[in-house]
Design a protein around this motif. Sequence first.
Motif, PDB file in Angstrom:
ATOM      1  N   SER A   7       4.972   5.890   2.165  1.00 31.14           N
ATOM      2  CA  SER A   7       4.876   7.139   1.409  1.00 31.14           C
ATOM      3  C   SER A   7       5.647   6.934   0.113  1.00 31.14           C
ATOM      4  O   SER A   7       6.678   6.259   0.099  1.00 31.14           O
ATOM      5  CB  SER A   7       5.499   8.284   2.207  1.00 31.14           C
ATOM      6  N   VAL A   8       5.152   7.521  -0.966  1.00 31.05           N
ATOM      7  CA  VAL A   8       5.825   7.373  -2.258  1.00 31.05           C
ATOM      8  C   VAL A   8       7.278   7.845  -2.181  1.00 31.05           C
ATOM      9  O   VAL A   8       8.160   7.291  -2.833  1.00 31.05           O
ATOM     10  CB  VAL A   8       5.034   8.103  -3.371  1.00 31.05           C
ATOM     11  N   SER A   9       7.550   8.847  -1.335  1.00 29.13           N
ATOM     12  CA  SER A   9       8.919   9.379  -1.226  1.00 29.13           C
ATOM     13  C   SER A   9       9.891   8.363  -0.626  1.00 29.13           C
ATOM     14  O   SER A   9      11.098   8.491  -0.769  1.00 29.13           O
ATOM     15  CB  SER A   9       8.930  10.671  -0.406  1.00 29.13           C
ATOM     16  N   GLU A  10       9.358   7.318   0.037  1.00 27.46           N
ATOM     17  CA  GLU A  10      10.208   6.254   0.578  1.00 27.46           C
ATOM     18  C   GLU A  10      10.589   5.235  -0.497  1.00 27.46           C
ATOM     19  O   GLU A  10      11.498   4.441  -0.306  1.00 27.46           O
ATOM     20  CB  GLU A  10       9.480   5.524   1.725  1.00 27.46           C
ATOM     21  N   LEU A  53       0.840  -1.194   0.000  1.00 30.92           N
ATOM     22  CA  LEU A  53       0.000   0.000   0.000  1.00 30.92           C
ATOM     23  C   LEU A  53       0.880   1.250   0.000  1.00 30.92           C
ATOM     24  O   LEU A  53       1.788   1.378   0.820  1.00 30.92           O
ATOM     25  CB  LEU A  53      -0.849  -0.032   1.269  1.00 30.92           C
ATOM     26  N   VAL A  54       0.614   2.166  -0.950  1.00 31.94           N
ATOM     27  CA  VAL A  54       1.440   3.369  -1.088  1.00 31.94           C
ATOM     28  C   VAL A  54       0.568   4.614  -1.166  1.00 31.94           C
ATOM     29  O   VAL A  54      -0.431   4.630  -1.885  1.00 31.94           O
ATOM     30  CB  VAL A  54       2.285   3.322  -2.392  1.00 31.94           C
ATOM     31  N   LEU A  55       0.965   5.647  -0.441  1.00 33.67           N
ATOM     32  CA  LEU A  55       0.283   6.930  -0.538  1.00 33.67           C
ATOM     33  C   LEU A  55       1.059   7.825  -1.490  1.00 33.67           C
ATOM     34  O   LEU A  55       2.247   8.070  -1.289  1.00 33.67           O
ATOM     35  CB  LEU A  55       0.183   7.599   0.838  1.00 33.67           C
ATOM     36  N   ALA A  56       0.385   8.311  -2.528  1.00 32.12           N
ATOM     37  CA  ALA A  56       1.037   9.158  -3.540  1.00 32.12           C
ATOM     38  C   ALA A  56       1.135  10.595  -3.047  1.00 32.12           C
ATOM     39  O   ALA A  56       0.631  11.526  -3.662  1.00 32.12           O
ATOM     40  CB  ALA A  56       0.251   9.093  -4.850  1.00 32.12           C
ATOM     41  N   SER A  57       1.795  10.767  -1.906  1.00 32.64           N
ATOM     42  CA  SER A  57       1.992  12.108  -1.351  1.00 32.64           C
ATOM     43  C   SER A  57       3.175  12.081  -0.404  1.00 32.64           C
ATOM     44  O   SER A  57       3.382  11.109   0.317  1.00 32.64           O
ATOM     45  CB  SER A  57       0.747  12.566  -0.593  1.00 32.64           C
ATOM     46  N   GLY A  58       3.919  13.165  -0.399  1.00 31.29           N
ATOM     47  CA  GLY A  58       5.003  13.313   0.562  1.00 31.29           C
ATOM     48  C   GLY A  58       4.585  14.226   1.707  1.00 31.29           C
ATOM     49  O   GLY A  58       5.358  14.483   2.623  1.00 31.29           O
ATOM     50  N   ASN A  59       3.337  14.716   1.668  1.00 34.92           N
ATOM     51  CA  ASN A  59       2.822  15.632   2.684  1.00 34.92           C
ATOM     52  C   ASN A  59       2.715  14.912   4.029  1.00 34.92           C
ATOM     53  O   ASN A  59       1.989  13.936   4.160  1.00 34.92           O
ATOM     54  CB  ASN A  59       1.455  16.154   2.224  1.00 34.92           C
TER      55      ASN A  59
END
Length: 195
Positions: A26-29, A3-9
């Motif tokens: 997080s997508v940034s990971e 599961l990935v969240l397309a946000s770095g917020n």
Amino acid sequence: MKLVLASGNRGKLREFREAFGSQLASVSELMDPIEVEENAESFAGNALLKARAIYNRLGSEYLVIADDSGISVPLLGGAPGIYSARYAGEGADDKANLRKLIDELKKREVERTPAYYTAAIAIVGEKGEYVVHGWMHGDVIDEARGEKGFGYDPIFIPEGYDRTLGELDESIKSEISHRAKAIKLARPLIEMLRK
């Protein structure tokens, strides 16, 4: 299925992790940031653009969640709407956007008027694309009150309350917010898609 969240917020990541736990990355990971042009004409469209772009990069072992949200003021023809994050111009920060909305109310000599927040959550994976929505109705006022929250929270008074989101405890906001309502709808859908 990861599961990935397309946000770095960080604020969004915290809200989504409260719902889905630490298994949500997080997508940034996982990858370097990519610029997704949010040029759809709806919150749902923009959320899908973000989720699709990340899913296409990461591949089918991922289920990607993206959201797009903002505030709409009927008196202003629905503005800022999908332009909430850049209402005062490209690169504008929360304070500049807030100031512009207050200025628009003052121009019209309005101290308080109905408004609502919308959150669209898109879910993209190998089993398809889905979108759910959550709304929070209330009023906007022509002065900022409170230090909590972010964005337009200091001028938004939710229905049934006499204080702004900037003044209310986080625990109340997490119960009544547009994103909380959308997350509640997204949760069973995500559980089903991960099976």
